[in-house]
Design an enzyme around this catalytic site. Structure first.
Site, PDB file in Angstrom:
ATOM      1  N   HIS A 140       0.841  -1.200   0.000  1.00 33.84           N
ATOM      2  CA  HIS A 140       0.000   0.000   0.000  1.00 33.84           C
ATOM      3  C   HIS A 140       0.876   1.249   0.000  1.00 33.84           C
ATOM      4  O   HIS A 140       1.962   1.261   0.587  1.00 33.84           O
ATOM      5  CB  HIS A 140      -0.941   0.004   1.212  1.00 33.84           C
ATOM      6  CG  HIS A 140      -0.228   0.162   2.528  1.00 33.84           C
ATOM      7  ND1 HIS A 140      -0.091   1.380   3.173  1.00 33.84           N
ATOM      8  CD2 HIS A 140       0.390  -0.744   3.325  1.00 33.84           C
ATOM      9  CE1 HIS A 140       0.575   1.206   4.300  1.00 33.84           C
ATOM     10  NE2 HIS A 140       0.879  -0.070   4.423  1.00 33.84           N
ATOM     11  N   HIS A 142       0.890   5.794  -1.560  1.00 34.49           N
ATOM     12  CA  HIS A 142       0.329   6.850  -2.408  1.00 34.49           C
ATOM     13  C   HIS A 142       1.067   6.852  -3.751  1.00 34.49           C
ATOM     14  O   HIS A 142       1.874   7.744  -4.046  1.00 34.49           O
ATOM     15  CB  HIS A 142       0.455   8.207  -1.723  1.00 34.49           C
ATOM     16  CG  HIS A 142      -0.310   8.305  -0.442  1.00 34.49           C
ATOM     17  ND1 HIS A 142      -1.619   7.900  -0.329  1.00 34.49           N
ATOM     18  CD2 HIS A 142       0.048   8.780   0.790  1.00 34.49           C
ATOM     19  CE1 HIS A 142      -2.042   8.118   0.906  1.00 34.49           C
ATOM     20  NE2 HIS A 142      -1.047   8.631   1.604  1.00 34.49           N
TER      21      HIS A 142
END
Length: 356
Positions: A140, A142
């Site tokens: 995970h 951005h």
């Protein structure tokens, strides 16, 4: 103390004020340095943990070269969009990883840049596909969508994501940069000290609340092409829609996060077994809330909605919402106010040739 201040000459009073201000600046600088040292220590600890895992696998004996079981070879990428309840969701993955026996890895890019260099793209794809010690794995971060097929990969990872109403997401991010949240309340934020409300920012035409700042969810789904990051690009929105339908396993919405988690648990129990109950009863899943957030007025919302950029981001959001609700309608039923997952409703028949 008051009597002492009155008796002090004006020059000494001024010197005392200056000395106090210098001391406060020095203290603030030291706090910032401590925070940077803590971040470096966290990264070092994370690297050490990865090395320990690799060493344990080596000590267990040579790994079999045979292909891993399908579920054990699974990799999920959650390229999380900022301020969409992504921390709440990843907390669940961290809580479940030991019990469900998979690894969770945070993709931390320099300055949170969502676009990787070409050489980093190659390294990332190689890590994801060949790092057997980290499989099954949940990654995970951005990072905008990356098409693994471009790199000649036979088996691509499973992409998932969550998006949010674009104005609500921007408002949350605006106040987050100024006041932080209750997840790490002591961390100094980039815009800390700026007390201007979102309404005031919009009324004054400020840069932090400009319509261009809404342009984020579309490029995250569009990917690493330059056109994806051209604000207001119709091509970028079309590509984002294409990727959402064809490259993502499931895309949920912040406003219906529990339903998103329930669908993931039903479809991918290898990772998400127990996730729904954990979300409903656990504390971690509800930790992160932006502090000091003030809801915008109707006038502020109406002003932003005049922008073509908002219209495009909102069109993409409604497209994702419609797709999610379509998937949910074919997987979930409601009874007495509660949702439950449908049992398997397909079977095989007329199997030929007949066995003796």
């Amino acid at each position: 103390m008051g009597l002492l201040r009155i008796m002090m000459p004006p020059k000494l009073q001024l010197l005392a004020v200056v000395a106090f201000a210098v001391a406060m600046l020095f203290l603030e600088n030291q706090i910032q340095k401590l925070e940077e040292s803590r971040s470096k220590l966290e990264r070092a600890i994370a690297r050490h943990e990865v090395r320990e895992i690799e060493q344990r696998h080596t000590m267990d004996g040579p790994r079999q070269e045979a292909a891993l079981d399908e579920e054990e070879d699974m990799v999920i990428i959650y390229n999380r969009v900022p301020k969409t309840a992504s921390t709440s969701f990843t907390n669940i993955a961290y809580d479940l990883c030991a019990k469900n026996k998979y690894h969770v890895l945070h993709i931390n890019t320099t300055k949170n840049n969502p676009v990787m260099s070409l050489q980093d793209q190659v390294r990332f794809v190689k890590n994801i596909t060949s790092w057997k010690e980290m499989k099954p794995g949940f990654y995970h971060g951005h990072v905008s969508y990356l098409d693994f097929a471009k790199f000649g990969v036979k088996k691509k990872p499973i992409y998932i994501n969550v998006i949010r109403d674009p104005i609500e997401r921007l408002v949350s991010y605006y106040y987050f940069l100024r006041f932080g949240d209750d997840y790490r309340p002591g961390l100094r934020r980039r815009k800390q000290g700026d007390k201007k409300t979102f309404d005031e920012c919009v009324a004054e035409g400020g840069s932090d609340c400009a319509p261009e700042k809404l342009w984020l969810q579309i490029p995250f789904f569009c990917g690493h092409s330059s056109e994806c990051w051209n604000v207001g690009s119709r091509w970028a929105m079309d590509q984002a829609k294409y990727n959402l339908i064809n490259e993502y396993f499931l895309v949920g919405v912040t406003e219906e996060l529990e339903d998103f988690i329930m669908l993931l648990e039903a479809a991918l129990p290898r990772f998400f077994r127990g996730a729904t109950e954990l979300y409903r009863t656990g504390k971690k899943s509800h930790l992160r809330k932006t502090t000091e957030k003030k809801l915008p007025t109707k006038q502020t919302i109406a002003k932003l909605q005049q922008s073509d950029i908002w219209k495009m981001e909102n069109e993409f959001y409604e497209f994702a919402l419609e797709q999610f609700q379509f998937i949910r309608a074919h997987a979930v039923r409601e009874k007495d106010g509660d949702l439950y997952i449908l049992a398997q409703n397909f079977f095989y028949e007329k199997i030929y040739p007949k066995s003796n």
